[in-house]
Structure formats: C-alpha cells, structure tokens
Enzyme design. Sequence first.
Site, PDB file in Angstrom:
ATOM      1  N   CYS A 273      -2.086   8.518   3.539  1.00 28.54           N
ATOM      2  CA  CYS A 273      -2.617   8.779   2.006  1.00 28.54           C
ATOM      3  C   CYS A 273      -3.768   8.786   1.118  1.00 28.54           C
ATOM      4  CB  CYS A 273      -1.974   7.039   1.668  1.00 28.54           C
ATOM      5  SG  CYS A 273      -3.000   5.869   1.987  1.00 28.54           S
TER       6      CYS A 273
ATOM      7  N   GLU B 297       1.264  -1.370   0.176  1.00 24.05           N
ATOM      8  CA  GLU B 297      -0.260  -0.085  -0.153  1.00 24.05           C
ATOM      9  C   GLU B 297       1.072   1.378  -0.323  1.00 24.05           C
ATOM     10  OE1 GLU B 297      -2.621  -0.203   2.980  1.00 24.05           O
ATOM     11  OE2 GLU B 297      -4.178  -2.037   1.754  1.00 24.05           O
TER      12      GLU B 297
HETATM   13  P1  NAD Z   1       8.507   5.232   3.954  1.00 21.63           P
HETATM   14  O1  NAD Z   1       8.277   4.462   2.934  1.00 21.63           O
HETATM   15  O2  NAD Z   1       9.927   5.708   4.602  1.00 21.63           O
HETATM   16  O3  NAD Z   1       8.547   3.423   5.360  1.00 21.63           O
HETATM   17  C1  NAD Z   1       7.552   3.748   5.719  1.00 21.63           C
HETATM   18  C2  NAD Z   1       8.751   2.079   6.755  1.00 21.63           C
HETATM   19  O4  NAD Z   1       9.040   1.527   6.006  1.00 21.63           O
HETATM   20  C3  NAD Z   1       9.149   2.189   8.222  1.00 21.63           C
HETATM   21  O5  NAD Z   1       8.650   1.310   8.977  1.00 21.63           O
HETATM   22  C4  NAD Z   1       9.847   2.434   7.776  1.00 21.63           C
HETATM   23  O6  NAD Z   1      10.850   2.328   8.400  1.00 21.63           O
HETATM   24  C5  NAD Z   1      10.610   1.634   6.869  1.00 21.63           C
HETATM   25  N1  NAD Z   1      11.770   2.084   5.203  1.00 21.63           N
HETATM   26  C6  NAD Z   1      12.332   2.444   4.868  1.00 21.63           C
HETATM   27  N2  NAD Z   1      12.810   1.683   3.804  1.00 21.63           N
HETATM   28  C7  NAD Z   1      13.344   0.267   3.810  1.00 21.63           C
HETATM   29  C8  NAD Z   1      13.996  -0.310   3.779  1.00 21.63           C
HETATM   30  N3  NAD Z   1      15.073  -0.263   2.404  1.00 21.63           N
HETATM   31  N4  NAD Z   1      13.442  -1.732   3.815  1.00 21.63           N
HETATM   32  C9  NAD Z   1      12.581  -2.284   4.704  1.00 21.63           C
HETATM   33  N5  NAD Z   1      11.785  -0.955   5.446  1.00 21.63           N
HETATM   34  C10 NAD Z   1      12.148  -0.004   5.064  1.00 21.63           C
HETATM   35  O7  NAD Z   1       6.572   5.724   4.427  1.00 21.63           O
HETATM   36  P2  NAD Z   1       6.137   6.854   5.134  1.00 21.63           P
HETATM   37  O8  NAD Z   1       7.275   7.678   4.890  1.00 21.63           O
HETATM   38  O9  NAD Z   1       6.808   6.189   6.821  1.00 21.63           O
HETATM   39  O10 NAD Z   1       4.911   6.861   5.207  1.00 21.63           O
HETATM   40  C11 NAD Z   1       4.493   7.608   4.458  1.00 21.63           C
HETATM   41  C12 NAD Z   1       4.078   7.506   2.783  1.00 21.63           C
HETATM   42  O11 NAD Z   1       3.406   6.205   3.174  1.00 21.63           O
HETATM   43  C13 NAD Z   1       3.561   8.530   1.932  1.00 21.63           C
HETATM   44  O12 NAD Z   1       4.051   8.030   0.097  1.00 21.63           O
HETATM   45  C14 NAD Z   1       2.540   7.661   1.799  1.00 21.63           C
HETATM   46  O13 NAD Z   1       1.602   7.983   1.043  1.00 21.63           O
HETATM   47  C15 NAD Z   1       2.407   6.301   2.328  1.00 21.63           C
HETATM   48  N6  NAD Z   1       1.495   5.207   2.776  1.00 21.63           N
HETATM   49  C16 NAD Z   1       0.836   4.193   2.384  1.00 21.63           C
HETATM   50  C17 NAD Z   1      -0.109   4.161   2.338  1.00 21.63           C
HETATM   51  C18 NAD Z   1      -1.313   3.418   1.430  1.00 21.63           C
HETATM   52  O14 NAD Z   1      -2.204   2.337   2.595  1.00 21.63           O
HETATM   53  N7  NAD Z   1      -1.152   3.081   0.731  1.00 21.63           N
HETATM   54  C19 NAD Z   1      -1.171   4.522   3.691  1.00 21.63           C
HETATM   55  C20 NAD Z   1      -0.302   5.392   4.801  1.00 21.63           C
HETATM   56  C21 NAD Z   1       1.222   6.115   4.355  1.00 21.63           C
HETATM   57  O1  6OD Z   2      -8.680   2.645   6.265  1.00 21.04           O
HETATM   58  C1  6OD Z   2      -7.930   1.741   5.840  1.00 21.04           C
HETATM   59  O2  6OD Z   2      -7.793   0.466   6.239  1.00 21.04           O
HETATM   60  C2  6OD Z   2      -6.492   1.777   6.005  1.00 21.04           C
HETATM   61  N1  6OD Z   2      -5.457   1.351   4.871  1.00 21.04           N
HETATM   62  C3  6OD Z   2      -6.143   3.077   5.144  1.00 21.04           C
HETATM   63  C4  6OD Z   2      -4.789   4.261   5.005  1.00 21.04           C
HETATM   64  C5  6OD Z   2      -4.685   5.008   4.588  1.00 21.04           C
HETATM   65  C6  6OD Z   2      -3.636   5.529   4.488  1.00 21.04           C
HETATM   66  O3  6OD Z   2      -2.861   6.382   4.968  1.00 21.04           O
END
Ligand code: NAD
Ligand code: 6OD
Length: 480
Positions: free
Chosen positions: A291, A257
Amino acid sequence: MQAAHYVGGAFLPNDPATTTFPLVDPVDGSTVGQVPEAARETVDAAVRAAREALDGAWGATSPEERSAALHRIADEIQARFDAFVDAEVSDTGKPRELAATVDIPRAIGNFRAYADLLYGRPEQSYSTSVPGWSGSGQALNYTVRRPLGVVAVISPWNLPLLLLTWKVAPALAAGNTVVAKPSEETPSTATLLAEAIDAAGLPAGAFNLVHGHGTNAAGAFLTSHPDVDAIAFTGESATGSAIMREAANHLTPVSFELGGKNAAVIFADADLEAAVEGTVRSAFTHSGQICLCTERVYVERSRYEEFVSLLGARARELTDYGPMISAAHRDKVLSYYRLAVEEGATVVAGGKAPHFGDRRDEGFYVEPTVLTGLPQHARTVQEEVFGPVCHIAPFDTEEEAVRLANDSRYGLAATVWTRDLSRAHRVAPRIDAGIVWVNCWNLRDLRTPFGGVKDSGIGREGGTYSLDFFSEPVNVCIQV
Ligand code: NAD
Ligand code: 6OD
C-alpha cells in the site's frame, strides 16, 4: 500447508462435508490446496469462543502475563521460521528473500514490540480542587484503560502475516480477544500463527481464526456480527466503505488502513542516484503490491529527462520479481497498462506480461512499468493500480510539487527527495499523507503513528496509537 479454522483453542477438522475453495500458486497458476470456507455458524462459534475467553481466562490476565504471552508467541514463530517463510512464499509467490527479511521478522517484531509497549504508558491523573463544592471539593482523578472486547481483524493478501499480526498483537496486548479472518488468497501463515499461539499456551478462545471470502461470506458475517466490539481492517478503500456501512448498524468502532496512490517528489538538489534507487524500491518492491508503494513520481524539470532515463533503465534490468497475487489482479493491472496507452502515455519500460520460457508463463506476472506523458487528471494517475507501475511528470516550483502530490483522493504515504533541509521541513508537513519519508522509503519504527488521510484510512495504528484504539479509557474520580 493445510489451512484450517481455529476456534475455542482447537483446529476444526476439514472433513468431506466442509465447503472449500482452491488455493492457487500465483507463480504458475496451479492449484496447491483447498481452503475451508467458514459458514455463518463457524463465525458465530468463533465470536462466542472469543466472548467466553474475555469473560474468563484471558480477561483475567495481568499486563505482565499478556506481555509474557506475546513474547512466547514471538518465540514460537521464530521456532517455525522456515515453515512461515515457505508458506508466505507459496501463497504469494513473493521472492523468498523478501519473506525471510521483511514479512516474518516483522511479524515477530510486532509481537515483541507490543509485549514491551505494554509497559511505560503514562496515564493521566489530576489532583482536583472545586471551590464551592458541597463536599470537600478535593478529588483525585485518574484514568484506567480496559479492553474493547471481542475484536474482528480482517487482513489483505499482500503482506499476509505482517499485516495480520500488526493488529492481532496490540489487540491481545490491550487485553482483547480476537477473531481474525485473513485474505482468502493467503490463508497459510495465518494457520501457522494459530499453531504458534496454541503452542504459546494462550487460553482457549483468546485468538480465533476463520477462513473464507469477504462479501456475503466469512468477512461480512464477522464485521456485521452484533457481538463484535471493534473492527480493525486493512484492505481496499471500497471494502472499507462496505464494512463501515455494516459497522454503522451496531456503532462498532473501526480502525481502517486502506488504499494509496502515493507520490514521490524529487527536487533538483536531490542525490539523484539515491532518489532513483529509492524509487526502484518504492515502486517495485513486491511488484508494487504494498500500500505504501509509489505510483506517482514528480521530478523538478531540470532533472526530469535524466531521472526518466535512469529509472526506465533500472526497471528494464529487474528480473527477480514475483507475480501478481491472482489472475484477476494480473488482468486488472494489465488493463491499466492498456488504459495508460489509450490515455496517451509513453511507455518508458515494461507495459505488458513478460515471457520467461518456463512455468512462470502460466503464472500471473506483469512487467515493471514506467510511464510518462499523462495529464494529472488521467485515470492512470488518479486510481490505485497496486502493481509495479509508476508515472513520472515534471514540475517547476515547490508550490506546484505540493499541489500535484496532494491532488489525489488518497493520502497514505509520500517520499520527498532533497538535500535542502529547510525545504524538507517546509514540504513534508504540507503533504496530505499520514507518513512522509524524506530521502528514504518504508523505514519503519513501530512506535510511530501509521495510517492515512482522505480515502486512505481512518485512525492511526502503531505504538501507543494501536493500544489507544484497542482500549477504552475510564476516568475514576475519588473525593478525598
Ligand atoms: P480487499 O479489500 O479486497 O480485501 C481485504 C480483506 O477484506 C480480505 O480478507 C477480504 O476477504 C475482506 N473483505 C472483502 N470484502 C469484505 C466485506 N464486504 N466484508 C468484510 N470483509 C471483506 O483488499 P486486498 O485486495 O486483499 O488488498 C489490497 C488492498 O489493500 C489495496 O487497496 C491496498 O492499498 C490495501 N492495503 C492497504 C494497507 C494500508 O496499511 N493502508 C496495507 C495493505 C493493503
Ligand atoms: O509497516 C507496517 O506497519 C504496515 N502497516 C505496512 C503496510 C503496508 C501495506 O501494504
């Protein structure tokens, strides 16, 4: 709240030899604690413990026992509700009401939903007849599901407990064991979750928790581990690519995600007041650090000026908002505010860091921001900012609205605002996104598929979609 690793049913002591990093309060930038950084050996121990539990007590549980265990975890979170809220607010700076009405209740809901979803899953069975087969040619085919094994769960900082439990609950429900690594920015509710799981009496090793960074650290040690059978990751698209490169070495299945640059499409026939309020929520909830938040708004030209003026006024009224998660993220968001101006944007509201005259001035705040006037190809319109900002542009036809909404490398969520039911049904399935909300935003039913297309993810989670990812179907064919 002292973060700690939880491995094989025990919290590892944080002694003076433990490598740690500071935990920072985003409200005022102060250091409020130290977080242990898992060494490769700690991650190895967690994976080993998970494997032993899979081959042992957790692997032997029936669906009924797992369902009861998940309900007990939900009960234990409920019993610590205030501590969970305190920890989530302290790590993220988000408004208390948000943590108390969304994050923690949804975490409880995630466990309850999968405790109940374990039942009532139809599996295929076929009565088979193969004429000319040397035996009877008559067979009964049926499908059983078994867990994937040891699952790595890697989660981000924006909805720390909600998104961690969104994967841990179905993984456990399907009979897997878990090694979880929460974001380094938000370790506290994950540690409380380990306490709740411990109190719920799960067998040692069924759930394990390691803290630390991602790149070249705990996250990467986990996702590159040869004894991890599946990776469920939520985070940035670029991190997803990095994890996928590691996963390729062992052909480890992934559920991703990822990021979004979500569009709102507002037709002239919409209830404009509802569309404005809906967009205030979709663009500015949790200061845009969800997100699913809207960063691109397209409004039919006849209502465009009115919408811009109303949304700008509402953005300027907002005062009770939380900070960005870190100084680095604040700087990134502010750099996009500057870039937007360099690209030719008109700043309708916000556009800078606020001044409060109190301790928050040392924290990581940015103003809710509304922009107009940028071309579709501008970086500010194409790249995910992940802050409280949206750009509004006009459109003339339904066709153009769909084209603009789809002109993005991302495809996570979209909102469509219209009173015309036929138009809603026509437009929604044409938008390149995993989720399209009509006349609402983030109205969630946990049984529905959740995920994104294009750079926003791989696969779907939610309901039976998660149970399918976290299990393997096996076909059994019995000649009768
Ligand atoms: P990030 O990708 O920087 O980090 C997420 C997790 O991955 C953290 O636990 C981090 O330590 C780990 N990580 C980072 N590099 C890694 C590697 N090389 N190998 C393994 N693990 C690693 O994301 P963030 O800054 O914590 O979150 C924000 C981002 O997440 C935004 O882009 C947002 O859109 C996305 N997001 C998406 C969803 C969704 O459901 N699609 C939900 C929430 C957040
Ligand atoms: O509502 C959810 O189940 C879900 N996965 C939300 C994600 C939000 C992203 O920041």
